[in-house]
Design a protein around this motif. Structure first.
Motif, PDB file in Angstrom:
ATOM      1  N   MET A  67       0.828  -1.204   0.000  1.00  0.00           N
ATOM      2  CA  MET A  67       0.000   0.000   0.000  1.00  0.00           C
ATOM      3  C   MET A  67       0.867   1.260   0.000  1.00  0.00           C
ATOM      4  O   MET A  67       0.522   2.261  -0.639  1.00  0.00           O
ATOM      5  CB  MET A  67      -0.938   0.005   1.227  1.00  0.00           C
ATOM      6  CG  MET A  67      -1.979  -1.126   1.232  1.00  0.00           C
ATOM      7  SD  MET A  67      -3.038  -1.165  -0.233  1.00  0.00           S
ATOM      8  CE  MET A  67      -2.280  -2.512  -1.171  1.00  0.00           C
ATOM      9  N   ARG A  68       1.990   1.215   0.699  1.00  0.00           N
ATOM     10  CA  ARG A  68       2.903   2.372   0.676  1.00  0.00           C
ATOM     11  C   ARG A  68       3.411   2.600  -0.742  1.00  0.00           C
ATOM     12  O   ARG A  68       3.480   3.743  -1.208  1.00  0.00           O
ATOM     13  CB  ARG A  68       4.066   2.132   1.629  1.00  0.00           C
ATOM     14  CG  ARG A  68       3.702   2.207   3.107  1.00  0.00           C
ATOM     15  CD  ARG A  68       4.949   2.149   3.975  1.00  0.00           C
ATOM     16  NE  ARG A  68       4.621   2.269   5.397  1.00  0.00           N
ATOM     17  CZ  ARG A  68       4.626   1.244   6.249  1.00  0.00           C
ATOM     18  NH1 ARG A  68       4.931   0.019   5.828  1.00  0.00           N
ATOM     19  NH2 ARG A  68       4.319   1.429   7.526  1.00  0.00           N
ATOM     20  N   GLN A  69       3.773   1.514  -1.426  1.00  0.00           N
ATOM     21  CA  GLN A  69       4.268   1.671  -2.791  1.00  0.00           C
ATOM     22  C   GLN A  69       3.194   2.189  -3.739  1.00  0.00           C
ATOM     23  O   GLN A  69       3.494   2.828  -4.747  1.00  0.00           O
ATOM     24  CB  GLN A  69       4.809   0.341  -3.318  1.00  0.00           C
ATOM     25  CG  GLN A  69       6.139  -0.073  -2.707  1.00  0.00           C
ATOM     26  CD  GLN A  69       7.003  -0.789  -3.719  1.00  0.00           C
ATOM     27  OE1 GLN A  69       7.333  -0.250  -4.768  1.00  0.00           O
ATOM     28  NE2 GLN A  69       7.341  -2.026  -3.397  1.00  0.00           N
ATOM     29  N   LEU A  70       1.932   1.928  -3.413  1.00  0.00           N
ATOM     30  CA  LEU A  70       0.843   2.407  -4.250  1.00  0.00           C
ATOM     31  C   LEU A  70       0.398   3.819  -3.875  1.00  0.00           C
ATOM     32  O   LEU A  70      -0.560   4.338  -4.455  1.00  0.00           O
ATOM     33  CB  LEU A  70      -0.344   1.438  -4.167  1.00  0.00           C
ATOM     34  CG  LEU A  70      -0.078   0.042  -4.759  1.00  0.00           C
ATOM     35  CD1 LEU A  70      -1.255  -0.896  -4.490  1.00  0.00           C
ATOM     36  CD2 LEU A  70       0.214   0.116  -6.250  1.00  0.00           C
ATOM     37  N   GLY A  71       1.086   4.425  -2.909  1.00  0.00           N
ATOM     38  CA  GLY A  71       0.847   5.836  -2.631  1.00  0.00           C
ATOM     39  C   GLY A  71       0.381   6.183  -1.236  1.00  0.00           C
ATOM     40  O   GLY A  71       0.393   7.360  -0.861  1.00  0.00           O
ATOM     41  N   ALA A  72      -0.058   5.210  -0.454  1.00  0.00           N
ATOM     42  CA  ALA A  72      -0.560   5.516   0.885  1.00  0.00           C
ATOM     43  C   ALA A  72       0.590   5.847   1.834  1.00  0.00           C
ATOM     44  O   ALA A  72       1.703   5.325   1.699  1.00  0.00           O
ATOM     45  CB  ALA A  72      -1.356   4.342   1.433  1.00  0.00           C
ATOM     46  N   ARG A  73       0.322   6.705   2.809  1.00  0.00           N
ATOM     47  CA  ARG A  73       1.270   6.956   3.885  1.00  0.00           C
ATOM     48  C   ARG A  73       0.764   6.212   5.117  1.00  0.00           C
ATOM     49  O   ARG A  73      -0.351   6.465   5.589  1.00  0.00           O
ATOM     50  CB  ARG A  73       1.376   8.457   4.171  1.00  0.00           C
ATOM     51  CG  ARG A  73       2.544   8.778   5.114  1.00  0.00           C
ATOM     52  CD  ARG A  73       2.723  10.270   5.275  1.00  0.00           C
ATOM     53  NE  ARG A  73       1.652  10.842   6.087  1.00  0.00           N
ATOM     54  CZ  ARG A  73       1.454  12.158   6.225  1.00  0.00           C
ATOM     55  NH1 ARG A  73       2.202  13.013   5.558  1.00  0.00           N
ATOM     56  NH2 ARG A  73       0.474  12.598   6.998  1.00  0.00           N
ATOM     57  N   ILE A  74       1.557   5.289   5.614  1.00  0.00           N
ATOM     58  CA  ILE A  74       1.130   4.414   6.704  1.00  0.00           C
ATOM     59  C   ILE A  74       2.125   4.527   7.852  1.00  0.00           C
ATOM     60  O   ILE A  74       3.335   4.383   7.650  1.00  0.00           O
ATOM     61  CB  ILE A  74       1.024   2.947   6.227  1.00  0.00           C
ATOM     62  CG1 ILE A  74       0.024   2.843   5.065  1.00  0.00           C
ATOM     63  CG2 ILE A  74       0.612   2.037   7.381  1.00  0.00           C
ATOM     64  CD1 ILE A  74      -0.102   1.451   4.477  1.00  0.00           C
ATOM     65  N   GLU A  75       1.603   4.777   9.052  1.00  0.00           N
ATOM     66  CA  GLU A  75       2.446   4.911  10.231  1.00  0.00           C
ATOM     67  C   GLU A  75       1.866   4.091  11.377  1.00  0.00           C
ATOM     68  O   GLU A  75       0.657   3.871  11.455  1.00  0.00           O
ATOM     69  CB  GLU A  75       2.547   6.381  10.656  1.00  0.00           C
ATOM     70  CG  GLU A  75       3.195   7.282   9.608  1.00  0.00           C
ATOM     71  CD  GLU A  75       3.200   8.730  10.027  1.00  0.00           C
ATOM     72  OE1 GLU A  75       2.529   9.046  11.044  1.00  0.00           O
ATOM     73  OE2 GLU A  75       3.856   9.544   9.361  1.00  0.00           O
ATOM     74  N   ARG A  76       2.757   3.662  12.259  1.00  0.00           N
ATOM     75  CA  ARG A  76       2.361   2.901  13.444  1.00  0.00           C
ATOM     76  C   ARG A  76       2.815   3.652  14.683  1.00  0.00           C
ATOM     77  O   ARG A  76       3.932   4.145  14.742  1.00  0.00           O
ATOM     78  CB  ARG A  76       3.007   1.511  13.422  1.00  0.00           C
ATOM     79  CG  ARG A  76       2.754   0.657  14.660  1.00  0.00           C
ATOM     80  CD  ARG A  76       3.667  -0.555  14.645  1.00  0.00           C
ATOM     81  NE  ARG A  76       3.380  -1.475  15.742  1.00  0.00           N
ATOM     82  CZ  ARG A  76       3.856  -1.360  16.979  1.00  0.00           C
ATOM     83  NH1 ARG A  76       4.657  -0.324  17.298  1.00  0.00           N
ATOM     84  NH2 ARG A  76       3.568  -2.256  17.901  1.00  0.00           N
ATOM     85  N   GLU A  77       1.928   3.714  15.675  1.00  0.00           N
ATOM     86  CA  GLU A  77       2.281   4.336  16.949  1.00  0.00           C
ATOM     87  C   GLU A  77       1.883   3.411  18.091  1.00  0.00           C
ATOM     88  O   GLU A  77       0.834   2.748  18.028  1.00  0.00           O
ATOM     89  CB  GLU A  77       1.577   5.688  17.117  1.00  0.00           C
ATOM     90  CG  GLU A  77       2.053   6.764  16.154  1.00  0.00           C
ATOM     91  CD  GLU A  77       1.391   8.105  16.428  1.00  0.00           C
ATOM     92  OE1 GLU A  77       0.658   8.208  17.449  1.00  0.00           O
ATOM     93  OE2 GLU A  77       1.594   9.033  15.628  1.00  0.00           O
ATOM     94  N   ALA A  78       2.700   3.371  19.114  1.00  0.00           N
ATOM     95  CA  ALA A  78       2.379   2.600  20.311  1.00  0.00           C
ATOM     96  C   ALA A  78       1.509   3.437  21.234  1.00  0.00           C
ATOM     97  O   ALA A  78       1.712   4.641  21.372  1.00  0.00           O
ATOM     98  CB  ALA A  78       3.649   2.166  21.026  1.00  0.00           C
ATOM     99  N   THR A  79       0.537   2.790  21.869  1.00  0.00           N
ATOM    100  CA  THR A  79      -0.324   3.467  22.833  1.00  0.00           C
ATOM    101  C   THR A  79       0.261   3.303  24.236  1.00  0.00           C
ATOM    102  O   THR A  79       1.138   2.461  24.461  1.00  0.00           O
ATOM    103  CB  THR A  79      -1.738   2.873  22.796  1.00  0.00           C
ATOM    104  OG1 THR A  79      -1.684   1.512  23.257  1.00  0.00           O
ATOM    105  CG2 THR A  79      -2.294   2.896  21.374  1.00  0.00           C
ATOM    106  N   PRO A  80      -0.195   4.090  25.218  1.00  0.00           N
ATOM    107  CA  PRO A  80       0.317   3.937  26.592  1.00  0.00           C
ATOM    108  C   PRO A  80       0.118   2.530  27.154  1.00  0.00           C
ATOM    109  O   PRO A  80       0.897   2.087  28.003  1.00  0.00           O
ATOM    110  CB  PRO A  80      -0.506   4.974  27.372  1.00  0.00           C
ATOM    111  CG  PRO A  80      -0.861   6.015  26.356  1.00  0.00           C
ATOM    112  CD  PRO A  80      -1.082   5.269  25.078  1.00  0.00           C
ATOM    113  N   SER A  81      -0.900   1.812  26.672  1.00  0.00           N
ATOM    114  CA  SER A  81      -1.157   0.456  27.167  1.00  0.00           C
ATOM    115  C   SER A  81      -0.224  -0.572  26.549  1.00  0.00           C
ATOM    116  O   SER A  81      -0.237  -1.742  26.946  1.00  0.00           O
ATOM    117  CB  SER A  81      -2.601   0.062  26.873  1.00  0.00           C
ATOM    118  OG  SER A  81      -2.815  -0.016  25.478  1.00  0.00           O
ATOM    119  N   GLY A  82       0.596  -0.154  25.581  1.00  0.00           N
ATOM    120  CA  GLY A  82       1.490  -1.099  24.927  1.00  0.00           C
ATOM    121  C   GLY A  82       0.940  -1.667  23.637  1.00  0.00           C
ATOM    122  O   GLY A  82       1.649  -2.367  22.907  1.00  0.00           O
TER     123      GLY A  82
END
Length: 456
Positions: A67-82
């Motif tokens: 999906m990134r290669q097809l143009g989407a910007r994708i990010e992951r974030e950790a929450t306080p709960s882990g």
């Protein structure tokens, strides 16, 4: 022997030993089918899509990379709960870009077929490949209907990967009747329909899992589902509708929950609570079958989450009896037959599982792989055409075998469960494929009482 440390359990051989009992509450990873679709729909959406509970196995990470290669910007974030939350900034329907390199889908059979559907109606050219296992799997049943939109495919011998897609510049809608039940083929067609003017219809003689239709509705895509005069299910989608980013929660995967569930049924004095499991009616074939065999499985706190039915599953040790499993149930539990075969091996009497031809074209020939592994563990097994026959004696089998997983995560996990109840330990030759769909499987099972280690 105490289980090995967690990091050592993600690759190499694993050994599973008899388990006194299993106890506790746990949540298995997010549903793989829904996770693939969540990333794809987020890519087609305008604005931000927020995803909780996304499966972080290798198959899903391969789809995220595509999906990134097809143009989407994708990010992951950790929450306080882990836990983790994923953000997808989509490009919108009709705006996929040409990837700069080959799309490597790893072992993701669902991912590669659905991405082919996305590409088929966009005027771009892309090449898809995968690992050794995925490159052996046939793609013709997907390319045949997608070509009717106007897409062109250049595949390797036998309609296999690597495969190049040239998307249609002026796609045309179609009505397509599935020759065999397949949610992957249906979903590939529906995804292609998103950038096709007019109405595209898929007709299903036997209903298959409907995660795509549910997610379409969540993102505002016009979907109509009705019965034909012949009693078949018709799913119609109106294309070229703008999608707006959404927030969604991925339920726990019922196919992954199947392994601790069956382990709890078979080990003595066990009591587990599996939290937040998807109970979509097209995915509950294993629960229905095990209940018919005598399993004590209760659905608690039933609810709806992001358009999908969810419940907590309470499971207790149960004495099982062999039954005949009809072929009509296969679409609702096709991925669960390996672990059902393990349950059948410990049941009293014979279990016949019909209509398993689809298992021959999974990550491996699962039908042959399960039969051979069970025989090596002392179970009387027969394969007659597309029927698997397991003769249970009412007690766990001898075990003692080392089973080749053949790059198939479900074979690996099934035999690790068998080792929890067999007289002698059962080992698998390679744990790495398990990470594709159930990261941390051995660690999670050891946390509720199993004894899985990397040492003989």
């Amino acid at each position: 022997m105490a289980p090995a440390s967690s990091p050592a359990l993600s690759s190499g051989p694993l050994f599973s030993r008899k388990t006194p009992s299993l106890h506790g509450a746990l949540r298995v990873p997010g549903d793989k089918s829904i996770s693939h679709r969540a990333l794809m729909m987020g890519t087609f959406g305008v604005g931000r899509t927020v995803i909780f509970g996304l499966l972080e196995g290798e198959d899903i990470l391969a789809t995220a990379g595509a999906m990134r290669q097809l143009g989407a910007r994708i990010e992951r974030e950790a929450t306080p709960s882990g836990d983790a939350v994923w953000f997808v900034e989509g490009v919108g329907v009709g705006a996929l870009r040409t990837p700069e390199t080959v799309l490597d889908m790893g072992n993701a059979g669902t991912g590669v077929r659905l991405v082919m559907g996305m590409l088929a109606t966009h005027p771009i050219r892309a090449t898809l490949t995968g690992d050794a296992s995925l490159c052996k799997r046939p793609m013709g049943r997907v390319t045949e209907p997608l070509a009717q939109f106007g897409a062109e495919f250049q595949a390797s011998e036998g309609n296999r990967l690597p495969l190049t897609v040239t998307g249609a510049r002026s796609p045309v809608p179609l009505t397509y009747r599935l020759p065999v039940p397949s949610a992957q083929v249906k979903s590939a067609i529906l995804l292609a329909a998103l950038n096709t003017p007019g109405v595209t219809t898929v007709i299903e003689p036997i209903p298959t899992r409907d995660h795509t239709e549910r997610m379409f509705a969540h993102f505002g895509v016009p979907v109509e589902i009705h019965q034909t005069p012949e009693g078949e299910t018709a799913v119609s989608v109106t294309g070229q509708t703008e999608l707006v980013g959404q927030t969604l929660t991925v339920p726990a995967d019922p196919s992954s929950a199947a392994f601790p569930l069956v382990a709890a049924l078979l080990t003595p004095r066990s009591h587990l609570l599996l939290e937040g499991v998807g109970i979509n009616a097209h995915r509950t074939g294993l629960i229905d079958t095990l209940r018919e065999m005598g399993a004590d499985i209760r659905l608690l706190n039933e609810r709806m989450d992001t358009g999908e039915p969810v419940a907590d599953l309470e499971v207790r040790t149960s004495a099982l009896t062999g039954i005949d499993v009809p072929a009509s149930r296969a679409p609702s539990m096709i991925d669960e037959y390996p672990i059902l075969a393990v349950a059948a091996a410990c049941a009293t009497g014979t279990t016949r599982m019909h209509g398993l031809g689809e298992l021959r074209v999974k990550e491996s020939d699962r039908l042959t792989g399960m039969a051979d592994g069970l025989r090596a563990c002392g179970v009387q097994v027969e394969v007659e055409g597309d029927t698997l026959i397991v003769h249970g004696t009412g007690r766990p089998p001898k075990g003692g075998a080392r089973v080749p997983v053949m790059l198939d995560h479900r074979i690996g996990m099934s035999f690790l469960v068998l080792g929890m109840v067999s007289e002698e330990p059962v080992s698998i030759d390679e744990a790495a494929p398990i990470e594709t769909s159930f990261p941390g499987f051995a660690r999670l099972m050891n946390g509720i009482g199993a004894n899985i280690s990397d040492s003989p």
